[in-house]
Design a protein around this motif. Structure first.
Motif, PDB file in Angstrom:
ATOM      1  N   CYS A  46       0.824  -1.217   0.000  1.00  0.00           N
ATOM      2  CA  CYS A  46       0.000   0.000   0.000  1.00  0.00           C
ATOM      3  C   CYS A  46       0.852   1.260   0.000  1.00  0.00           C
ATOM      4  N   ALA A  47       2.020   1.159  -0.590  1.00  0.00           N
ATOM      5  CA  ALA A  47       2.869   2.327  -0.815  1.00  0.00           C
ATOM      6  C   ALA A  47       2.737   2.697  -2.288  1.00  0.00           C
ATOM      7  N   TYR A  48       2.991   3.960  -2.592  1.00  0.00           N
ATOM      8  CA  TYR A  48       2.762   4.444  -3.949  1.00  0.00           C
ATOM      9  C   TYR A  48       3.956   5.253  -4.434  1.00  0.00           C
ATOM     10  N   TYR A  49       4.210   5.175  -5.740  1.00  0.00           N
ATOM     11  CA  TYR A  49       5.134   6.088  -6.395  1.00  0.00           C
ATOM     12  C   TYR A  49       4.293   7.214  -6.978  1.00  0.00           C
ATOM     13  N   LEU A  50       4.736   8.463  -6.727  1.00  0.00           N
ATOM     14  CA  LEU A  50       3.978   9.619  -7.170  1.00  0.00           C
ATOM     15  C   LEU A  50       4.813  10.472  -8.118  1.00  0.00           C
ATOM     16  N   GLU A  51       4.114  11.226  -8.961  1.00  0.00           N
ATOM     17  CA  GLU A  51       4.793  12.223  -9.781  1.00  0.00           C
ATOM     18  C   GLU A  51       3.988  13.514  -9.724  1.00  0.00           C
ATOM     19  N   ASP A  52       4.703  14.641  -9.840  1.00  0.00           N
ATOM     20  CA  ASP A  52       4.018  15.933  -9.777  1.00  0.00           C
ATOM     21  C   ASP A  52       3.445  16.303 -11.141  1.00  0.00           C
ATOM     22  N   GLN A  53       2.893  17.525 -11.234  1.00  0.00           N
ATOM     23  CA  GLN A  53       2.225  17.966 -12.457  1.00  0.00           C
ATOM     24  C   GLN A  53       3.182  18.084 -13.654  1.00  0.00           C
ATOM     25  N   GLU A  54       4.494  18.329 -13.385  1.00  0.00           N
ATOM     26  CA  GLU A  54       5.474  18.439 -14.468  1.00  0.00           C
ATOM     27  C   GLU A  54       6.011  17.071 -14.903  1.00  0.00           C
ATOM     28  N   GLY A  55       5.611  16.006 -14.263  1.00  0.00           N
ATOM     29  CA  GLY A  55       6.041  14.666 -14.640  1.00  0.00           C
ATOM     30  C   GLY A  55       7.279  14.193 -13.886  1.00  0.00           C
ATOM     31  N   ARG A  56       7.742  14.942 -12.861  1.00  0.00           N
ATOM     32  CA  ARG A  56       8.909  14.531 -12.071  1.00  0.00           C
ATOM     33  C   ARG A  56       8.451  13.564 -10.973  1.00  0.00           C
ATOM     34  N   GLN A  57       9.181  12.436 -10.859  1.00  0.00           N
ATOM     35  CA  GLN A  57       8.831  11.425  -9.855  1.00  0.00           C
ATOM     36  C   GLN A  57       9.335  11.883  -8.474  1.00  0.00           C
ATOM     37  N   LEU A  58       8.501  11.709  -7.459  1.00  0.00           N
ATOM     38  CA  LEU A  58       8.895  12.060  -6.091  1.00  0.00           C
ATOM     39  C   LEU A  58       9.764  10.956  -5.511  1.00  0.00           C
ATOM     40  N   GLU A  59      10.630  11.334  -4.602  1.00  0.00           N
ATOM     41  CA  GLU A  59      11.517  10.355  -3.950  1.00  0.00           C
ATOM     42  C   GLU A  59      10.989   9.970  -2.619  1.00  0.00           C
TER      43      GLU A  59
END
Length: 131
Positions: A118-131
């Motif tokens: 139940c963990a997720y990889y996210l990206e912001d509106q510009e398409g950069r993946q969060l760490e």
């Protein structure tokens, strides 16, 4: 003297194996003072032998209490699951001199990958993946 059966032992009793006598009680003829016998080392040793059992009972009651608290808390928790492509907000830990009117959330972020834990990889509106 030990507390009556069925009553909860005080923390003092659990540590020292007997109840404390406050200085006020020394001058007053209470049941505890009248029943005290300095030569009754045998009964005192029996009380000290039973203190481990009383500690175990107190620990078991505490664990049962924690379990009930956990169950009551978890009843009110609403599980949320997000799918790939969902937009989510991320909670930010506020550090330092922050205004109380400042939002504790940032985003939105897009879920790009869901893990089994139940963990997720996210990206912001510009398409950069969060760490």
């Amino acid at each position: 003297m030990t507390p009556k059966e069925g009553t909860a032992a005080t923390p003092f009793h659990l540590v020292y194996g007997g109840e404390a006598v406050v200085p006020v009680e020394v001058g007053v003829e209470s049941e505890r003072i009248l029943g005290y016998d300095e030569d009754n080392a045998e009964r005192r040793q029996l009380e000290l032998n039973l203190i481990d059992e009383k500690r175990a009972k107190a620990a078991a009651r505490l664990m049962a209490y924690w379990q009930r608290m956990k169950q009551n808390y978890n009843k009110r928790v609403i599980p949320r699951a997000f799918q790939v492509g969902d937009l989510v907000w991320k909670k930010v830990k506020l550090v330092g001199n922050v205004s109380k009117l400042q939002a504790p959330w940032v985003g939105p972020f897009k879920v790009i990958k869901k893990l089994r834990s139940c963990a997720y990889y996210l990206e912001d509106q510009e398409g950069r993946q969060l760490e």
